[in-house]
Every structure is written in structure tokens, then in C-alpha cells.
Write a protein that holds these residues in place. Structure first.
Motif, PDB file in Angstrom:
ATOM      1  N   PRO A  74      11.082 -14.038 -47.645  1.00 27.32           N
ATOM      2  CA  PRO A  74      11.253 -14.505 -46.684  1.00 27.32           C
ATOM      3  C   PRO A  74      10.219 -13.961 -45.644  1.00 27.32           C
ATOM      4  N   CYS A  75       9.566 -14.712 -44.265  1.00 26.77           N
ATOM      5  CA  CYS A  75       8.703 -14.233 -43.219  1.00 26.77           C
ATOM      6  C   CYS A  75       9.781 -13.695 -42.386  1.00 26.77           C
ATOM      7  N   GLN A  76       9.464 -12.868 -41.762  1.00 29.09           N
ATOM      8  CA  GLN A  76      10.492 -12.634 -40.432  1.00 29.09           C
ATOM      9  C   GLN A  76       9.669 -12.539 -39.097  1.00 29.09           C
ATOM     10  N   THR A  77       9.645 -12.790 -37.826  1.00 30.21           N
ATOM     11  CA  THR A  77       9.159 -12.399 -36.504  1.00 30.21           C
ATOM     12  C   THR A  77       9.964 -11.643 -35.742  1.00 30.21           C
ATOM     13  N   LEU A  78       9.110 -10.181 -36.379  1.00 31.18           N
ATOM     14  CA  LEU A  78       9.715  -8.860 -35.306  1.00 31.18           C
ATOM     15  C   LEU A  78       9.326  -9.200 -34.072  1.00 31.18           C
ATOM     16  N   ILE A  79      10.330  -8.849 -32.840  1.00 34.67           N
ATOM     17  CA  ILE A  79       9.893  -8.399 -32.079  1.00 34.67           C
ATOM     18  C   ILE A  79      10.736  -7.430 -31.849  1.00 34.67           C
ATOM     19  N   VAL A  80      10.183  -7.104 -30.454  1.00 31.56           N
ATOM     20  CA  VAL A  80      10.390  -5.050 -29.977  1.00 31.56           C
ATOM     21  C   VAL A  80      10.755  -4.976 -29.092  1.00 31.56           C
ATOM     22  N   ARG A  81      11.365  -4.254 -28.430  1.00 32.31           N
ATOM     23  CA  ARG A  81      11.542  -4.128 -27.141  1.00 32.31           C
ATOM     24  C   ARG A  81      11.203  -2.391 -26.758  1.00 32.31           C
ATOM     25  N   ILE A  82      10.550  -2.016 -26.160  1.00 33.74           N
ATOM     26  CA  ILE A  82      10.034  -0.333 -25.759  1.00 33.74           C
ATOM     27  C   ILE A  82      10.626  -0.428 -24.072  1.00 33.74           C
ATOM     28  N   ALA A  83      11.724   0.238 -24.132  1.00 36.03           N
ATOM     29  CA  ALA A  83      11.982   0.905 -22.705  1.00 36.03           C
ATOM     30  C   ALA A  83      13.039   1.666 -22.862  1.00 36.03           C
ATOM     31  N   ASN A  84      13.209   2.439 -21.832  1.00 36.13           N
ATOM     32  CA  ASN A  84      14.621   3.351 -21.945  1.00 36.13           C
ATOM     33  C   ASN A  84      15.770   2.394 -22.157  1.00 36.13           C
ATOM     34  N   HIS A 121       5.549   8.188 -29.644  1.00 36.67           N
ATOM     35  CA  HIS A 121       5.257   9.752 -29.763  1.00 36.67           C
ATOM     36  C   HIS A 121       5.119  10.159 -28.132  1.00 36.67           C
ATOM     37  N   GLU A 122       3.967  10.038 -27.566  1.00 36.05           N
ATOM     38  CA  GLU A 122       3.717  10.497 -26.275  1.00 36.05           C
ATOM     39  C   GLU A 122       4.870  10.040 -25.213  1.00 36.05           C
ATOM     40  N   TYR A 123       6.007   9.155 -25.635  1.00 39.55           N
ATOM     41  CA  TYR A 123       7.357   9.465 -24.918  1.00 39.55           C
ATOM     42  C   TYR A 123       8.323  10.784 -25.170  1.00 39.55           C
ATOM     43  N   LYS A 124       7.987  10.635 -26.260  1.00 43.95           N
ATOM     44  CA  LYS A 124       8.734  12.294 -26.640  1.00 43.95           C
ATOM     45  C   LYS A 124       8.570  13.729 -26.434  1.00 43.95           C
ATOM     46  N   ARG A 125       7.255  13.152 -26.115  1.00 46.27           N
ATOM     47  CA  ARG A 125       6.446  14.864 -26.284  1.00 46.27           C
ATOM     48  C   ARG A 125       5.833  15.188 -24.303  1.00 46.27           C
ATOM     49  N   GLY A 126       6.922  13.680 -23.185  1.00 50.77           N
ATOM     50  CA  GLY A 126       6.925  14.284 -22.540  1.00 50.77           C
ATOM     51  C   GLY A 126       5.629  13.640 -21.245  1.00 50.77           C
ATOM     52  N   ASN A 127       4.586  13.012 -21.879  1.00 55.81           N
ATOM     53  CA  ASN A 127       3.730  12.124 -20.952  1.00 55.81           C
ATOM     54  C   ASN A 127       4.314  11.854 -20.312  1.00 55.81           C
ATOM     55  N   SER A 128       3.659  12.306 -18.768  1.00 61.42           N
ATOM     56  CA  SER A 128       4.818  11.882 -17.695  1.00 61.42           C
ATOM     57  C   SER A 128       3.829  10.229 -17.276  1.00 61.42           C
ATOM     58  N   GLU A 129       3.044   9.519 -17.478  1.00 62.80           N
ATOM     59  CA  GLU A 129       2.630   8.772 -17.369  1.00 62.80           C
ATOM     60  C   GLU A 129       3.705   7.469 -18.060  1.00 62.80           C
ATOM     61  N   ILE A 130       3.527   7.786 -19.091  1.00 61.65           N
ATOM     62  CA  ILE A 130       4.213   7.127 -20.197  1.00 61.65           C
ATOM     63  C   ILE A 130       6.041   7.203 -20.561  1.00 61.65           C
ATOM     64  N   VAL A 131       6.490   8.650 -19.663  1.00 59.72           N
ATOM     65  CA  VAL A 131       8.229   8.500 -19.567  1.00 59.72           C
ATOM     66  C   VAL A 131       7.520   7.117 -18.199  1.00 59.72           C
ATOM     67  N   HIS A 132       7.314   7.427 -17.546  1.00 60.07           N
ATOM     68  CA  HIS A 132       7.301   6.342 -16.023  1.00 60.07           C
ATOM     69  C   HIS A 132       7.199   5.244 -16.337  1.00 60.07           C
ATOM     70  N   LEU A 133       6.319   4.767 -17.447  1.00 64.56           N
ATOM     71  CA  LEU A 133       5.829   3.150 -17.818  1.00 64.56           C
ATOM     72  C   LEU A 133       7.904   3.274 -18.611  1.00 64.56           C
ATOM     73  N   VAL A 134       7.844   4.070 -19.074  1.00 64.66           N
ATOM     74  CA  VAL A 134       8.560   3.178 -20.599  1.00 64.66           C
ATOM     75  C   VAL A 134      10.030   3.703 -19.925  1.00 64.66           C
ATOM     76  N   ASP A 135      10.534   4.319 -18.636  1.00 62.95           N
ATOM     77  CA  ASP A 135      11.550   4.307 -17.936  1.00 62.95           C
ATOM     78  C   ASP A 135      11.582   3.155 -16.490  1.00 62.95           C
ATOM     79  N   THR A 136      11.137   2.706 -16.094  1.00 55.91           N
ATOM     80  CA  THR A 136      10.965   1.845 -15.198  1.00 55.91           C
ATOM     81  C   THR A 136      10.531   0.213 -15.891  1.00 55.91           C
ATOM     82  N   ARG A 137      10.376   0.347 -17.097  1.00 55.62           N
ATOM     83  CA  ARG A 137       9.887  -1.217 -17.005  1.00 55.62           C
ATOM     84  C   ARG A 137       9.918  -1.869 -19.082  1.00 55.62           C
TER      85      ARG A 137
END
Length: 144
Positions: A74-84, A121-137
Motif C-alpha cells: 500500500p502506498c504511503q505518502t512520506l513526510i520528512v523533517r530535517i531540523a536540529n 551529509h553536509e551537516y555531518k561534515r560541518g558545512n557552516s552554511e548547512i549547519v546554520h540552516l538546519v539549526d535555525t529552521r
């Protein structure tokens, strides 16, 4: 809007830079996409959460009827949240990216799936732009 543009620019730069995480792109089946997001949850448990829309919002299908089958299930509609997860709250800004299929367009699910992978992957690598985006929204992704 600004955050959406920044994310897409970072994704383009990530792809152009030849990161070792970027491979050959190909269409993923429903089952492959679901497995990919399960792997992202294991790889980045501090920032990736997933839900099935049918389970999270049963009122969208009160009769509980099947929405069809996807790869035999049965099909499921996946919802994903990426945030700290430590920073999630009622006042956190949020974005949504939908890869919903439109006719025979297959690029939507692929782009948002790759965006999720890049963020993890970029969050785990410590990419400062991605860390800021994921940590703040909260970045919501509906791949299909």
C-alpha cells in the motif's frame, strides 16, 4: 523565500564541487526512495525524522481505503523533517519542498531526495552554511 534560494544554490554548488557524496543520479523506485530515507534517519538521527501522512493524519482518508499499491505494498505518502531536534519549537521558521509527481515528471522526487541527502551529509561534515540552516529552521520534504 530567501532560505529556499540559498538551499538550492548550496545544492548546486555541492553538485558542481564534485563532493565524494555525489554519485550518478538515477530514478529511484518507491521502495528505493523509502529505503533511502530510512538510511538517512540512521545516518543523521539528530536531524532527520520521517512520518507517513496516512498515519500522522488519518482524517485525510477516514475510510482507510487503499491509495493504490507501490511496488506491491500500500502506498504511503512520506513526510520528512530535517531540523536540529534540540532547536525545534513553535517559533522556528519552516520551509517545505514538495517533489510531488506531475504527470510523467520524474525530476521532482529525485531533486528533493538528493536535497535531503545533501543536507544530512553536509551537516555531518560541518558545512557552516548547512549547519546554520538546519539549526535555525525546519525543512520539510515531501518526496512523492
Amino acid at each position: 523565500m530567501r532560505e529556499s534560494i540559498v538551499l538550492l544554490l548550496v545544492l548546486a554548488r555541492y553538485m558542481r564541487a564534485g563532493s565524494e557524496d555525489v554519485g550518478q543520479y538515477s530514478y529511484r523506485s518507491y521502495t528505493q526512495t523509502m529505503a533511502y530515507f530510512e538510511e538517512l534517519k540512521r545516518t543523521c538521527p539528530e536531524i532527520v525524522e520521517t512520518w507517513s501522512a496516512q498515519e500522522a493524519f488519518p482524517e485525510i482518508n477516514p475510510a482507510g481505503s487503499s491509495w493504490g499499491t507501490c511496488d506491491g505494498s500500500p502506498c504511503q505518502t512520506l513526510i520528512v523533517r530535517i531540523a536540529n531536534k534540540r532547536n525545534v519549537g513553535d517559533t522556528m521558521p519552516e520551509l517545505i519542498f514538495s517533489g510531488a509527481l506531475h504527470g510523467n515528471e520524474r525530476v521532482g522526487p529525485l531533486v528533493v531526495t538528493e536535497l535531503a541527502g545533501m543536507l544530512c551529509h553536509e551537516y555531518k561534515r560541518g558545512n557552516s552554511e548547512i549547519v546554520h540552516l538546519v539549526d535555525t529552521r525546519g525543512i520539510w520534504i515531501v518526496p512523492m
